[in-house]
Design a protein around this motif. Structure first.
Motif, PDB file in Angstrom:
ATOM      1  N   SER A 428       0.773  -1.078   0.015  1.00 17.93           N
ATOM      2  CA  SER A 428       0.194   0.256   0.052  1.00 17.93           C
ATOM      3  C   SER A 428       0.725   1.625   0.016  1.00 17.93           C
ATOM      4  N   VAL A 429       1.842   1.546   0.490  1.00 12.34           N
ATOM      5  CA  VAL A 429       2.722   1.851   0.840  1.00 12.34           C
ATOM      6  C   VAL A 429       3.577   3.006  -0.806  1.00 12.34           C
ATOM      7  N   ARG A 430       4.105   1.110  -0.996  1.00 13.87           N
ATOM      8  CA  ARG A 430       5.231   1.409  -2.224  1.00 13.87           C
ATOM      9  C   ARG A 430       4.146   2.331  -3.322  1.00 13.87           C
ATOM     10  N   MET A 431       2.300   1.697  -3.384  1.00 13.39           N
ATOM     11  CA  MET A 431       1.678   2.134  -4.569  1.00 13.39           C
ATOM     12  C   MET A 431       2.435   3.616  -4.219  1.00 13.39           C
ATOM     13  N   ARG A 432       1.655   4.217  -3.521  1.00 13.74           N
ATOM     14  CA  ARG A 432       1.241   6.104  -3.201  1.00 13.74           C
ATOM     15  C   ARG A 432       2.836   6.453  -3.034  1.00 13.74           C
ATOM     16  N   LEU A 433       3.556   5.615  -2.964  1.00 12.80           N
ATOM     17  CA  LEU A 433       5.298   6.255  -2.893  1.00 12.80           C
ATOM     18  C   LEU A 433       5.224   7.185  -4.481  1.00 12.80           C
ATOM     19  N   ASN A 434       5.272   5.806  -5.334  1.00 17.31           N
ATOM     20  CA  ASN A 434       5.905   6.268  -6.359  1.00 17.31           C
ATOM     21  C   ASN A 434       4.942   5.420  -7.926  1.00 17.31           C
ATOM     22  N   PRO A 435       3.741   5.390  -8.133  1.00 16.39           N
ATOM     23  CA  PRO A 435       2.276   4.896  -9.086  1.00 16.39           C
ATOM     24  C   PRO A 435       2.837   4.377  -9.625  1.00 16.39           C
ATOM     25  N   ALA A 436       3.428   5.823 -10.710  1.00 16.34           N
ATOM     26  CA  ALA A 436       4.181   5.157 -12.092  1.00 16.34           C
ATOM     27  C   ALA A 436       5.159   4.357 -11.751  1.00 16.34           C
ATOM     28  N   THR A 437       5.577   3.630 -11.163  1.00 10.12           N
ATOM     29  CA  THR A 437       7.008   2.530 -11.199  1.00 10.12           C
ATOM     30  C   THR A 437       6.821   1.361 -10.639  1.00 10.12           C
ATOM     31  N   TYR A 438       5.423   1.344 -10.145  1.00  7.07           N
ATOM     32  CA  TYR A 438       5.080   0.474  -8.412  1.00  7.07           C
ATOM     33  C   TYR A 438       5.099  -0.946  -9.809  1.00  7.07           C
ATOM     34  N   ASN A 439       5.866  -2.050  -9.470  1.00  4.09           N
ATOM     35  CA  ASN A 439       5.622  -3.250 -10.278  1.00  4.09           C
ATOM     36  C   ASN A 439       4.277  -4.190  -9.965  1.00  4.09           C
ATOM     37  N   ILE A 440       3.460  -4.311 -10.222  1.00  3.89           N
ATOM     38  CA  ILE A 440       2.172  -5.927  -9.276  1.00  3.89           C
ATOM     39  C   ILE A 440       3.179  -6.584  -9.582  1.00  3.89           C
ATOM     40  N   ASP A 441       4.207  -7.618 -10.624  1.00  3.77           N
ATOM     41  CA  ASP A 441       5.183  -8.222 -10.403  1.00  3.77           C
ATOM     42  C   ASP A 441       5.922  -8.681  -8.801  1.00  3.77           C
ATOM     43  N   ASP A 442       6.015  -8.004  -8.371  1.00  4.11           N
ATOM     44  CA  ASP A 442       6.736  -7.553  -6.922  1.00  4.11           C
ATOM     45  C   ASP A 442       5.637  -8.211  -5.932  1.00  4.11           C
ATOM     46  N   LEU A 443       4.334  -7.941  -5.714  1.00  2.00           N
ATOM     47  CA  LEU A 443       3.206  -8.055  -5.196  1.00  2.00           C
ATOM     48  C   LEU A 443       3.275  -9.332  -5.200  1.00  2.00           C
ATOM     49  N   LYS A 444       2.212  -9.849  -6.838  1.00  2.00           N
ATOM     50  CA  LYS A 444       2.360 -11.796  -7.033  1.00  2.00           C
ATOM     51  C   LYS A 444       3.872 -12.401  -6.344  1.00  2.00           C
ATOM     52  N   ASN A 445       4.632 -12.057  -6.409  1.00  2.00           N
ATOM     53  CA  ASN A 445       5.753 -12.859  -5.888  1.00  2.00           C
ATOM     54  C   ASN A 445       6.202 -12.811  -5.163  1.00  2.00           C
ATOM     55  N   GLU A 446       5.558 -12.436  -4.009  1.00  2.00           N
ATOM     56  CA  GLU A 446       5.966 -12.760  -2.674  1.00  2.00           C
ATOM     57  C   GLU A 446       4.840 -13.040  -1.944  1.00  2.00           C
ATOM     58  N   LEU A 447       3.138 -13.409  -2.696  1.00  2.00           N
ATOM     59  CA  LEU A 447       2.086 -13.893  -2.463  1.00  2.00           C
ATOM     60  C   LEU A 447       1.873 -14.987  -3.220  1.00  2.00           C
ATOM     61  N   ARG A 448       2.693 -15.729  -3.720  1.00  2.00           N
ATOM     62  CA  ARG A 448       3.372 -17.140  -4.730  1.00  2.00           C
ATOM     63  C   ARG A 448       3.903 -17.753  -3.065  1.00  2.00           C
ATOM     64  N   ILE A 449       5.141 -17.240  -2.809  1.00  4.04           N
ATOM     65  CA  ILE A 449       5.905 -17.308  -1.961  1.00  4.04           C
ATOM     66  C   ILE A 449       5.020 -17.658  -0.862  1.00  4.04           C
ATOM     67  N   ILE A 450       3.999 -17.420   0.228  1.00  2.00           N
ATOM     68  CA  ILE A 450       3.151 -18.017   0.820  1.00  2.00           C
ATOM     69  C   ILE A 450       2.322 -18.948   1.127  1.00  2.00           C
ATOM     70  N   LEU A 451       1.988 -18.432  -0.548  1.00  2.00           N
ATOM     71  CA  LEU A 451       1.055 -19.783  -1.102  1.00  2.00           C
ATOM     72  C   LEU A 451       2.236 -21.478  -0.943  1.00  2.00           C
ATOM     73  N   ASN A 452       2.955 -21.163  -2.026  1.00  2.00           N
ATOM     74  CA  ASN A 452       3.866 -22.496  -2.048  1.00  2.00           C
ATOM     75  C   ASN A 452       4.228 -23.029  -0.317  1.00  2.00           C
TER      76      ASN A 452
END
Length: 605
Positions: A428-452
């Motif tokens: 949430s904080v990262r999205m607000r700090l720089n919306p233009a450069t935020y990479n959704i893949d970073d969120l997906k990678n962290e969620l994949r780790i916890i799913l695995n």
């Protein structure tokens, strides 16, 4: 601080041309039903004692009220009083008198219809006197006459309250308006139940007792101050009859206090707070907490929300306010209002964008409703509030990521949510700090780790066995799972390559109007009943769903009878069932494994 306390009956404070005003830092009308019922209980007790005859009257003390006294320009010996503490009681006193006047008006019509001119004049005189003391009066200012309301509530309630006590049937538009109507209706109903007798003369005598109660039996202490700044401080520590100030009330009061001396910014902020604080205190508190977490990546303290907001959003409170600070405070509250408008929509599953790009269709928008309302994941509000600022396409993508992830991780596998909340808040904080450069893949990678680690395919498949039909309700997860499989089935049947994708977004099944159906009947009787299938009838593999346009007749018939119904369905899962030649434990076992495999392919990030 100079103060002048006065102990007297309530009626004493509604003498000649009384003027009471609710200052802009005050909250709206806040009494709930139980507080109104307490008032009615006190009123009833005093009334019943009076009905016993002279000498039985009792006093009821309503505590202290605090006001700031000011002279009225252009009028000799006229003052108005800003109620620092006492709004709820004074508003309720006037609602009480307005109810009495309402009863008098009904009696006036009765007297006119009966040609009872004597009582007609008495009633008209009583209405006039009560109205001038408690509702409104004419005042001459510099040789011009104005109609003045005795009590003016704060801006959000002012016009509504004025119209309500004048019986103009105003339309409520916020929670405080509904509370005012409820209080008026309850008091009016009680008065009618107490005073009613057959004789109009007896009713007139009974109604007069109510006026005597407020003029003699109800008492309070009026503490008068003369300093505006002291009034702000008093407001923040005083409550009306135990009605605690909400966090929103305190924030409103404090920011308006900070802007004292900057009238332009203060007036604008007053209007903004009126828009922000339209919900119940619980809902407002929720929005404040979601917004705070969205900005700062952590929850506000359970008992320190006000202090946390002042520290983070309004650090100017620790310094002498300059005009630049006043403008910053105004800008902050303007942003807070915008965030509230977005949060209100998202929190009830409404798509927050007023206009949509061509790539976003109704199917995409429905995913938010499923995530929030049907699956109940309001824990996502902070990250959704932040992702709103990434633009509609990325917002939609994040909604679908969260929907599939949380269904698998929490709804089915029942894993602890705290580790996930930490991830959400961080992003949430990262999205607000720089919306233009935020990479959704970073969120997906962290969620994949916890799913695995906690909800891998083995755990997920095993946990899917919990999605059985439950008698009496609790079947939303099962229905959601089956509907989700249907949406992605074409992608899965085509080879399940790449990211799970709905290939036919024109097919939208309304969640509330679809029904879970049993292939082997839930209530099988006679020759339809099968001892081998009975133990499995409520399990996932025997369940499907029907859309609102599907024919569900024959739900208790055997499989041969139901085959044509499944083949004619709009749901491809049902067509697959209809293509089978029989429905035995073998087909059930095969379908169970197929549904689980499909779920593992679809519910990924």
């Amino acid at each position: 601080m100079r103060v002048e306390p006065e102990y007297a009956a309530v009626g004493k404070f509604f003498g000649r041309d009384p003027m009471y005003r609710i200052p802009k830092y005050q909250r709206s009308y806040a009494w709930e039903n139980h507080e109104v019922q307490d008032f009615i209980k006190d009123l009833t007790n005093c009334y019943e004692k009076r009905r016993l005859g002279p000498g039985n009257e009792i006093n009821h003390f309503f505590g202290g009220i605090v006001s700031v006294e000011r002279k009225v320009t252009g009028v000799v010996h006229q003052h108005e009083y800003e109620l620092v503490d006492g709004q709820q009681r004074f508003a309720t006193f006037i609602l009480f008198i307005a109810s009495v006047i309402s009863v008098y008006e009904e009696m006036l019509e009765e007297a006119k219809n009966n040609g009872d001119t004597t009582n007609e004049k008495i009633i008209e005189n009583r209405i006039s006197k009560l109205s001038e003391r408690f509702i409104q009066f004419d005042q001459e200012v510099n040789r011009n006459t104005f109609t003045i309301d005795v009590l003016e509530l704060s801006k959000s309630d002012k016009a509504f309250f004025s119209n309500l006590i004048k019986r103009n049937n105003p339309t409520p538009s916020r929670d405080s308006h509904h509370r005012l109507i409820s209080a008026f209706d309850q008091i009016l109903a009680k008065i009618k139940s107490l005073y009613a007798t057959h004789s109009i003369t007896d009713r007139l005598d009974n109604l007069e007792e109510f006026q005597k109660i407020i003029d003699n039996d109800f008492t309070l202490i009026h503490i008068i101050t003369y300093d505006e700044k002291e009034a702000y401080k008093l407001f923040q520590v005083l409550n009306d009859r135990g009605k605690s100030l909400t966090e929103g009330d305190l924030l409103r009061a404090k920011t308006l206090e900070l802007l004292e001396g900057f009238s332009t910014q203060q007036n604008l902020v007053e209007n903004l707070w009126d828009d922000i604080l339209i919900d119940t205190s619980k809902i407002t508190d929720d929005h404040l907490r979601w917004i705070y977490a969205s900005h700062y990546g952590t929850r506000a303290g359970s008992t320190t929300l006000f202090d946390d907001y002042m520290s983070r959003f309004f650090p100017q409170h620790n310094q002498i306010i300059a005009v630049t600070d006043a403008q910053v405070i105004l800008s902050t509250i303007q942003q807070l209002k915008e965030e509230f408008e977005i949060s209100r929509k998202i929190s009830i599953g409404i798509w927050p964008y007023s206009s949509s790009s061509r790539s976003i269709v109704q199917w995409d928008k429905n995913r938010l409703d499923l995530l929030i309302r049907e699956l109940g994941f309001k824990v996502t509000l902070p990250i959704l509030l932040s992702s709103y600022h990434l633009g509609e396409s990325k917002f939609s993508e994040i909604v679908q990521i969260l929907e599939k992830f949380l269904f698998r991780y929490k709804t089915v596998c029942n894993q602890h949510i705290e580790a996930v909340v930490t991830i959400f808040h961080s992003h949430s904080v990262r999205m607000r700090l720089n919306p233009a450069t935020y990479n959704i893949d970073d969120l997906k990678n962290e969620l994949r780790i916890i799913l695995n680690a906690r909800a891998n395919d083995t755990v997920f498949k095993s946990s899917l066995d919990t999605l059985a039909y439950k008698e009496g309700g609790g079947n939303k997860p099962t229905k959601y799972f089956l509907m989700a499989l249907e949406h992605y089935k074409r992608w899965y049947d085509n080879g399940a390559a790449g990211t799970p994708t709905c290939l036919d977004k024109t097919r939208i099944y309304d969640f509330s109007s679809t029904t879970i159906e049993h292939v082997y009947p839930r209530n099988a009787h006679g020759t339809v009943q099968n001892v081998n299938l009975e133990p499995l009838k409520n399990q996932l593999e025997n369940l499907t769903f029907m859309g609102p346009s599907d024919n569900i007749l024959g739900s208790n018939d055997d499989f041969a009878t139901k085959k044509p119904i499944f083949l004619a369905s709009s749901v491809s899962l049902n067509i697959d069932i209809g293509n089978l030649s029989q429905w035995t434990t073998t087909e059930l076992s095969t379908r169970k494994e197929a549904l689980k495999n499909m779920g593992c392919a679809i519910f990924v990030v």
